[in-house]
Design an enzyme around this catalytic site. Structure first.
Site, PDB file in Angstrom:
ATOM      1  N   TYR A 157       0.574  -1.292  -0.418  1.00  0.00           N
ATOM      2  CA  TYR A 157      -0.141  -0.186  -0.184  1.00  0.00           C
ATOM      3  C   TYR A 157       0.946   1.182  -0.122  1.00  0.00           C
ATOM      4  O   TYR A 157       1.288   2.421  -1.082  1.00  0.00           O
ATOM      5  CB  TYR A 157      -0.972  -0.239   1.748  1.00  0.00           C
ATOM      6  CG  TYR A 157      -2.098   1.395   1.438  1.00  0.00           C
ATOM      7  CD1 TYR A 157      -2.464   1.100   0.394  1.00  0.00           C
ATOM      8  CD2 TYR A 157      -1.415   2.140   2.296  1.00  0.00           C
ATOM      9  CE1 TYR A 157      -3.588   2.193   0.854  1.00  0.00           C
ATOM     10  CE2 TYR A 157      -2.167   3.162   3.086  1.00  0.00           C
ATOM     11  CZ  TYR A 157      -3.466   3.425   1.860  1.00  0.00           C
ATOM     12  OH  TYR A 157      -4.658   4.322   1.692  1.00  0.00           O
ATOM     13  N   LYS A 161       1.047   4.152  -3.019  1.00  0.00           N
ATOM     14  CA  LYS A 161       0.683   5.213  -2.250  1.00  0.00           C
ATOM     15  C   LYS A 161       2.445   6.239  -3.314  1.00  0.00           C
ATOM     16  O   LYS A 161       1.544   8.168  -3.844  1.00  0.00           O
ATOM     17  CB  LYS A 161       0.014   5.850  -1.235  1.00  0.00           C
ATOM     18  CG  LYS A 161      -0.519   5.333  -0.902  1.00  0.00           C
ATOM     19  CD  LYS A 161      -2.210   5.143  -2.203  1.00  0.00           C
ATOM     20  CE  LYS A 161      -3.925   5.082  -1.503  1.00  0.00           C
ATOM     21  NZ  LYS A 161      -4.536   5.619  -1.884  1.00  0.00           N
TER      22      LYS A 161
HETATM   23  P1  NDP Z   1     -12.435   1.557   0.904  1.00  0.00           P
HETATM   24  O1  NDP Z   1     -11.694   0.174   1.872  1.00  0.00           O
HETATM   25  O2  NDP Z   1     -13.754   1.877   1.711  1.00  0.00           O
HETATM   26  O3  NDP Z   1     -12.551   1.919  -0.196  1.00  0.00           O
HETATM   27  C1  NDP Z   1     -12.319   1.449  -1.135  1.00  0.00           C
HETATM   28  C2  NDP Z   1     -13.075   2.085  -2.608  1.00  0.00           C
HETATM   29  O4  NDP Z   1     -12.145   1.673  -3.806  1.00  0.00           O
HETATM   30  C3  NDP Z   1     -14.563   1.213  -2.765  1.00  0.00           C
HETATM   31  O5  NDP Z   1     -15.347   1.239  -3.565  1.00  0.00           O
HETATM   32  C4  NDP Z   1     -13.986  -0.044  -3.176  1.00  0.00           C
HETATM   33  O6  NDP Z   1     -14.968  -1.128  -4.132  1.00  0.00           O
HETATM   34  C5  NDP Z   1     -13.042   0.381  -4.551  1.00  0.00           C
HETATM   35  N1  NDP Z   1     -11.920  -0.765  -5.413  1.00  0.00           N
HETATM   36  C6  NDP Z   1     -11.759  -1.052  -4.189  1.00  0.00           C
HETATM   37  N2  NDP Z   1     -10.999  -2.014  -5.500  1.00  0.00           N
HETATM   38  C7  NDP Z   1     -11.309  -1.460  -6.884  1.00  0.00           C
HETATM   39  C8  NDP Z   1     -11.406  -1.799  -7.876  1.00  0.00           C
HETATM   40  N3  NDP Z   1     -10.694  -3.484  -8.244  1.00  0.00           N
HETATM   41  N4  NDP Z   1     -11.657  -1.569  -9.057  1.00  0.00           N
HETATM   42  C9  NDP Z   1     -13.098  -0.592  -8.250  1.00  0.00           C
HETATM   43  N5  NDP Z   1     -12.397  -0.649  -6.891  1.00  0.00           N
HETATM   44  C10 NDP Z   1     -12.440  -0.663  -6.276  1.00  0.00           C
HETATM   45  O7  NDP Z   1     -11.237   2.378   1.227  1.00  0.00           O
HETATM   46  P2  NDP Z   1     -11.520   4.416   2.003  1.00  0.00           P
HETATM   47  O8  NDP Z   1     -12.960   4.790   1.810  1.00  0.00           O
HETATM   48  O9  NDP Z   1     -10.973   4.400   3.265  1.00  0.00           O
HETATM   49  O10 NDP Z   1     -10.396   5.114   1.454  1.00  0.00           O
HETATM   50  C11 NDP Z   1     -10.757   5.848  -0.272  1.00  0.00           C
HETATM   51  C12 NDP Z   1      -9.290   6.875  -0.471  1.00  0.00           C
HETATM   52  O11 NDP Z   1      -8.582   6.953   0.352  1.00  0.00           O
HETATM   53  C13 NDP Z   1      -7.769   5.180  -0.707  1.00  0.00           C
HETATM   54  O12 NDP Z   1      -7.497   5.629  -2.271  1.00  0.00           O
HETATM   55  C14 NDP Z   1      -7.795   4.897   0.862  1.00  0.00           C
HETATM   56  O13 NDP Z   1      -5.955   4.509   0.288  1.00  0.00           O
HETATM   57  C15 NDP Z   1      -7.934   6.247   0.695  1.00  0.00           C
HETATM   58  N6  NDP Z   1      -6.852   6.961   2.462  1.00  0.00           N
HETATM   59  C16 NDP Z   1      -8.245   6.369   3.315  1.00  0.00           C
HETATM   60  C17 NDP Z   1      -7.652   5.923   4.702  1.00  0.00           C
HETATM   61  C18 NDP Z   1      -8.651   6.031   5.522  1.00  0.00           C
HETATM   62  O14 NDP Z   1      -9.012   5.965   7.067  1.00  0.00           O
HETATM   63  N7  NDP Z   1      -9.592   5.349   5.838  1.00  0.00           N
HETATM   64  C19 NDP Z   1      -6.720   6.521   5.023  1.00  0.00           C
HETATM   65  C20 NDP Z   1      -5.446   7.824   4.414  1.00  0.00           C
HETATM   66  C21 NDP Z   1      -6.094   7.060   2.745  1.00  0.00           C
HETATM   67  P3  NDP Z   1     -15.299  -1.921  -3.794  1.00  0.00           P
HETATM   68  O15 NDP Z   1     -16.415  -2.258  -2.518  1.00  0.00           O
HETATM   69  O16 NDP Z   1     -16.308  -2.839  -4.808  1.00  0.00           O
HETATM   70  O17 NDP Z   1     -14.452  -2.982  -3.219  1.00  0.00           O
END
Ligand code: NDP
Length: 233
Positions: A157, A161
């Site tokens: 990860y 990033k």
């Molecule tokens: P979630 O795990 O809640 O959501 C991730 C999203 O990415 C889901 O909609 C998931 O879809 C989608 N996704 C994953 N794999 C794929 C794929 N192969 N094709 C299409 N869509 C995909 O994560 P967050 O909402 O927490 O994270 C959102 C962003 O924020 C990310 O970039 C994460 O790295 C970043 N982030 C989050 C933090 C946190 O504390 N939450 C901290 C720092 C950064 P599906 O439902 O189909 O799996």
């Protein structure tokens, strides 16, 4: 309010079916002048989320696991729904484990979704933004991808990033001043990825990305932001 702020824009948000992506899609839609295309891995999720946001929101299936044809699929979305002015590269996966614990395949999977798919989308959509003279691209990154913080999260990860951050910086001069491309650390957010003990709500995590997606013409490009402030790469 000048003409620029009321012009209708179209935004594509990846991973918009839950978590921060859903909050970004809702927040952009609430701006009033932004038509949101909510992308989700599965078509059914995309339809459900679009129906729940606002009239005029479109749901599209966009699986980012295999980035080889992601650019073509983005171009097909533009062909069908019109030019995309705002791209939010939000979707990501987090595979736990240090560099000695994960496999090369784990790294490849993480790079595919978190780095190469965003690259394909920027390539496919950024050119049109540049030609039209307006664009906003937000790459959702993490403090775990910051060299200044030691790249100290789960290895696949964090590496993905850090590469996304590098990509942000690399694209900024190529896209030019009218297309703002920035990376956002949303903070620690209560989602499936962040867990329920996290500090921020999804809406709080979406604040900086939405701000970057709607920057004025004199806004920054090629930067890394958290809580609307510049942070070190
Ligand atoms: P979630 O795990 O809640 O959501 C991730 C999203 O990415 C889901 O909609 C998931 O879809 C989608 N996704 C994953 N794999 C794929 C794929 N192969 N094709 C299409 N869509 C995909 O994560 P967050 O909402 O927490 O994270 C959102 C962003 O924020 C990310 O970039 C994460 O790295 C970043 N982030 C989050 C933090 C946190 O504390 N939450 C901290 C720092 C950064 P599906 O439902 O189909 O799996």
């Amino acid at each position: 309010m000048n003409n620029e702020t009321v012009k209708m824009r179209t935004a594509l948000v990846t991973g918009a079916n839950r978590g921060i992506g859903l909050a970004i899609a809702k927040g952009l839609s609430a701006c009033g002048n932004i038509r949101v295309i909510a992308a989700a891995r599965w078509a059914e999720d995309a339809q459900v989320v679009a129906a729940g946001i606002a009239c005029g929101t479109t749901g599209v299936a966009l699986d980012l696991s295999d980035p080889t044809d992601v650019g073509e699929r983005a171009s097909a979305i533009e062909k069908r729904y019109g030019p995309i002015d705002i791209l939010v590269n939000n979707a990501a996966i987090l595979i736990p484990g240090s560099g000695l614990e994960i496999s090369p395949a784990d790294l490849a999977k993480s790079l595919a979704v978190n780095t190469i798919a965003p690259f394909a989308l920027i390539r496919a959509l950024g050119h049109g933004m540049k030609v039209r003279g307006w664009g906003r691209i937000v790459n959702i990154s993490s403090d775990w991808g910051a060299f200044s913080e030691g790249i100290n999260g789960p290895a696949a990860y964090s590496i993905s990033k850090a590469a996304l951050n590098a990509m942000t910086l690399s694209f900024a001069p190529i896209l030019g001043a009218a297309v703002k491309i920035n990376a956002a650390n949303p903070g620690w957010v209560r989602t499936r990825m962040g867990g329920q003990n996290a500090t921020y709500s999804p809406e709080e995590g979406a604040d900086t990305p939405i701000w970057l997606a709607t920057l004025p013409d004199d806004g920054p490009t090629g930067g890394f932001f958290c809580d609307r402030r510049v942070v070190a790469w």
